[in-house]
Design a protein around this motif. Structure first.
Motif, PDB file in Angstrom:
ATOM      1  N   GLY A   1      -1.400   0.676  -9.303  1.00 42.48           N
ATOM      2  CA  GLY A   1      -0.510   1.671  -9.877  1.00 42.48           C
ATOM      3  C   GLY A   1       0.805   1.800  -9.139  1.00 42.48           C
ATOM      4  O   GLY A   1       1.832   2.085  -9.725  1.00 42.48           O
ATOM      5  N   ASN A   2       0.801   1.586  -7.842  1.00 42.91           N
ATOM      6  CA  ASN A   2       2.025   1.722  -7.071  1.00 42.91           C
ATOM      7  C   ASN A   2       2.720   0.382  -6.853  1.00 42.91           C
ATOM      8  O   ASN A   2       3.618   0.281  -6.046  1.00 42.91           O
ATOM      9  CB  ASN A   2       1.722   2.394  -5.729  1.00 42.91           C
ATOM     10  N   HIS A   3       2.270  -0.648  -7.553  1.00 39.30           N
ATOM     11  CA  HIS A   3       2.858  -1.990  -7.501  1.00 39.30           C
ATOM     12  C   HIS A   3       2.778  -2.607  -6.108  1.00 39.30           C
ATOM     13  O   HIS A   3       3.610  -3.407  -5.736  1.00 39.30           O
ATOM     14  CB  HIS A   3       4.308  -1.979  -7.985  1.00 39.30           C
ATOM     15  N   GLU A   4       1.771  -2.212  -5.344  1.00 40.07           N
ATOM     16  CA  GLU A   4       1.525  -2.810  -4.046  1.00 40.07           C
ATOM     17  C   GLU A   4       0.127  -3.414  -4.070  1.00 40.07           C
ATOM     18  O   GLU A   4      -0.799  -2.806  -4.581  1.00 40.07           O
ATOM     19  CB  GLU A   4       1.591  -1.763  -2.938  1.00 40.07           C
ATOM     20  N   PRO A   5      -0.032  -4.590  -3.518  1.00 40.26           N
ATOM     21  CA  PRO A   5      -1.372  -5.181  -3.489  1.00 40.26           C
ATOM     22  C   PRO A   5      -2.272  -4.442  -2.502  1.00 40.26           C
ATOM     23  O   PRO A   5      -1.792  -3.831  -1.545  1.00 40.26           O
ATOM     24  CB  PRO A   5      -1.114  -6.619  -3.034  1.00 40.26           C
ATOM     25  N   PHE A   6      -3.560  -4.488  -2.744  1.00 43.00           N
ATOM     26  CA  PHE A   6      -4.528  -3.876  -1.837  1.00 43.00           C
ATOM     27  C   PHE A   6      -4.579  -4.709  -0.561  1.00 43.00           C
ATOM     28  O   PHE A   6      -4.752  -5.925  -0.606  1.00 43.00           O
ATOM     29  CB  PHE A   6      -5.896  -3.821  -2.508  1.00 43.00           C
ATOM     30  N   GLN A   7      -4.408  -4.067   0.565  1.00 42.72           N
ATOM     31  CA  GLN A   7      -4.392  -4.749   1.847  1.00 42.72           C
ATOM     32  C   GLN A   7      -5.492  -4.183   2.729  1.00 42.72           C
ATOM     33  O   GLN A   7      -5.287  -3.197   3.444  1.00 42.72           O
ATOM     34  CB  GLN A   7      -3.034  -4.589   2.513  1.00 42.72           C
ATOM     35  N   PRO A   8      -6.690  -4.794   2.689  1.00 45.13           N
ATOM     36  CA  PRO A   8      -7.812  -4.233   3.447  1.00 45.13           C
ATOM     37  C   PRO A   8      -7.597  -4.241   4.961  1.00 45.13           C
ATOM     38  O   PRO A   8      -8.023  -3.319   5.643  1.00 45.13           O
ATOM     39  CB  PRO A   8      -8.998  -5.113   3.050  1.00 45.13           C
ATOM     40  N   LEU A   9      -6.935  -5.249   5.489  1.00 44.74           N
ATOM     41  CA  LEU A   9      -6.703  -5.276   6.934  1.00 44.74           C
ATOM     42  C   LEU A   9      -5.771  -4.147   7.365  1.00 44.74           C
ATOM     43  O   LEU A   9      -5.968  -3.539   8.418  1.00 44.74           O
ATOM     44  CB  LEU A   9      -6.134  -6.629   7.358  1.00 44.74           C
ATOM     45  N   ARG A  10      -4.788  -3.865   6.546  1.00 42.39           N
ATOM     46  CA  ARG A  10      -3.876  -2.761   6.852  1.00 42.39           C
ATOM     47  C   ARG A  10      -4.616  -1.429   6.791  1.00 42.39           C
ATOM     48  O   ARG A  10      -4.420  -0.556   7.644  1.00 42.39           O
ATOM     49  CB  ARG A  10      -2.719  -2.772   5.857  1.00 42.39           C
ATOM     50  N   THR A  11      -5.490  -1.287   5.801  1.00 43.84           N
ATOM     51  CA  THR A  11      -6.282  -0.058   5.683  1.00 43.84           C
ATOM     52  C   THR A  11      -7.204   0.098   6.887  1.00 43.84           C
ATOM     53  O   THR A  11      -7.313   1.191   7.449  1.00 43.84           O
ATOM     54  CB  THR A  11      -7.104  -0.084   4.381  1.00 43.84           C
ATOM     55  N   LEU A  12      -7.863  -0.983   7.293  1.00 39.54           N
ATOM     56  CA  LEU A  12      -8.739  -0.925   8.470  1.00 39.54           C
ATOM     57  C   LEU A  12      -7.948  -0.617   9.740  1.00 39.54           C
ATOM     58  O   LEU A  12      -8.430   0.119  10.615  1.00 39.54           O
ATOM     59  CB  LEU A  12      -9.505  -2.231   8.623  1.00 39.54           C
ATOM     60  N   LEU A  13      -6.757  -1.155   9.841  1.00 38.95           N
ATOM     61  CA  LEU A  13      -5.903  -0.861  10.983  1.00 38.95           C
ATOM     62  C   LEU A  13      -5.537   0.622  11.009  1.00 38.95           C
ATOM     63  O   LEU A  13      -5.570   1.258  12.064  1.00 38.95           O
ATOM     64  CB  LEU A  13      -4.639  -1.725  10.946  1.00 38.95           C
ATOM     65  N   HIS A  14      -5.203   1.178   9.861  1.00 35.70           N
ATOM     66  CA  HIS A  14      -4.873   2.603   9.781  1.00 35.70           C
ATOM     67  C   HIS A  14      -6.076   3.462  10.159  1.00 35.70           C
ATOM     68  O   HIS A  14      -5.930   4.469  10.873  1.00 35.70           O
ATOM     69  CB  HIS A  14      -4.383   2.969   8.384  1.00 35.70           C
ATOM     70  N   ILE A  15      -7.257   3.078   9.687  1.00 33.94           N
ATOM     71  CA  ILE A  15      -8.469   3.828  10.026  1.00 33.94           C
ATOM     72  C   ILE A  15      -8.715   3.777  11.529  1.00 33.94           C
ATOM     73  O   ILE A  15      -8.994   4.799  12.169  1.00 33.94           O
ATOM     74  CB  ILE A  15      -9.681   3.289   9.232  1.00 33.94           C
ATOM     75  N   ALA A  16      -8.616   2.574  12.113  1.00 31.83           N
ATOM     76  CA  ALA A  16      -8.828   2.427  13.555  1.00 31.83           C
ATOM     77  C   ALA A  16      -7.787   3.202  14.353  1.00 31.83           C
ATOM     78  O   ALA A  16      -8.117   3.847  15.366  1.00 31.83           O
ATOM     79  CB  ALA A  16      -8.793   0.952  13.939  1.00 31.83           C
ATOM     80  N   LEU A  17      -6.557   3.181  13.896  1.00 33.48           N
ATOM     81  CA  LEU A  17      -5.494   3.906  14.587  1.00 33.48           C
ATOM     82  C   LEU A  17      -5.722   5.414  14.522  1.00 33.48           C
ATOM     83  O   LEU A  17      -5.616   6.122  15.528  1.00 33.48           O
ATOM     84  CB  LEU A  17      -4.136   3.538  13.981  1.00 33.48           C
ATOM     85  N   LEU A  18      -6.071   5.927  13.339  1.00 40.54           N
ATOM     86  CA  LEU A  18      -6.340   7.354  13.207  1.00 40.54           C
ATOM     87  C   LEU A  18      -7.542   7.785  14.039  1.00 40.54           C
ATOM     88  O   LEU A  18      -7.523   8.836  14.676  1.00 40.54           O
ATOM     89  CB  LEU A  18      -6.558   7.720  11.735  1.00 40.54           C
ATOM     90  N   GLN A  19      -8.601   6.965  14.040  1.00 42.54           N
ATOM     91  CA  GLN A  19      -9.779   7.304  14.825  1.00 42.54           C
ATOM     92  C   GLN A  19      -9.460   7.288  16.321  1.00 42.54           C
ATOM     93  O   GLN A  19      -9.929   8.154  17.065  1.00 42.54           O
ATOM     94  CB  GLN A  19     -10.912   6.320  14.509  1.00 42.54           C
TER      95      GLN A  19
END
Length: 178
Positions: free
Chosen positions: A10-28
């Motif tokens: 919907g936001n015209h960006e591809p799903f980036q699982p590594l980026r999501t995992l990096l964000h999760i690790a950074l927040l944790q």
């Protein structure tokens, strides 16, 4: 022929699982670093010994001791600090709920693994719900505030790009027709 992308989000960006995992690790990491610093400071000021049980044990958060209530307040403060982390790391209001719940769920897993059982304290569970609520409400609000700020492209006079939301002053110029 030009290559076509198969999947469109919907936001015209591809799903980036590594980026999501990096964000999760950074927040944790920010979550536990903040908790460690706040609890270490509180323990030193209170004259209590610091140990990992204060961070990873649900038994430390108790309603019958001063240390338990102080830990509860420190965890609430940690949740408030996470609002800033959500703003800087996630930066999108529609993703704040997902990342906040993920942070809390991973904390539940870490605490359960550390104690070898699921937490049984009602106060601990209530505290987790309140912390998650603080992170979701505060994170959503600051991200929406950032998303809805007027954008400045550096055009016009300095007053109109001051960022104070007033819009500045504009001069109307009469255009002569030929």
């Amino acid at each position: 022929p030009p290559r076509r992308r198969r999947f469109r989000r919907g936001n015209h960006e591809p799903f980036q699982p590594l980026r999501t995992l990096l964000h999760i690790a950074l927040l944790q990491s920010i979550y536990y670093l903040t908790a460690t610093l706040l609890i270490l400071f509180t323990a030193l000021v209170a004259g209590k010994p610091f140990n990992l049980d204060l961070i990873f044990s649900w038994r430390a958060v108790r309603g019958d001791t001063t240390v338990g209530w102080t830990l509860g307040i420190v965890w609430l403060l940690c949740g408030a600090v996470m609002i800033i982390a959500l703003l800087l790391v996630v930066a999108r209001s529609k993703l704040v709920l997902d990342f906040s719940l993920t942070t809390t769920f991973l904390h539940l897993i870490v605490v359960s693994l550390y104690e070898h059982e699921v937490p049984r304290s009602l106060l601990w569970w209530a505290l987790q719900f309140v912390i998650t609520g603080i992170m979701v409400a505060g994170g959503t609000w600051v991200c929406q505030w950032r998303e809805l700020r007027p954008m400045s492209f550096g055009l016009g006079d300095r007053e109109s790009t001051s960022g104070d939301g007033t819009g500045g002053s504009y001069e109307m110029v009469v255009v002569e027709e030929e």
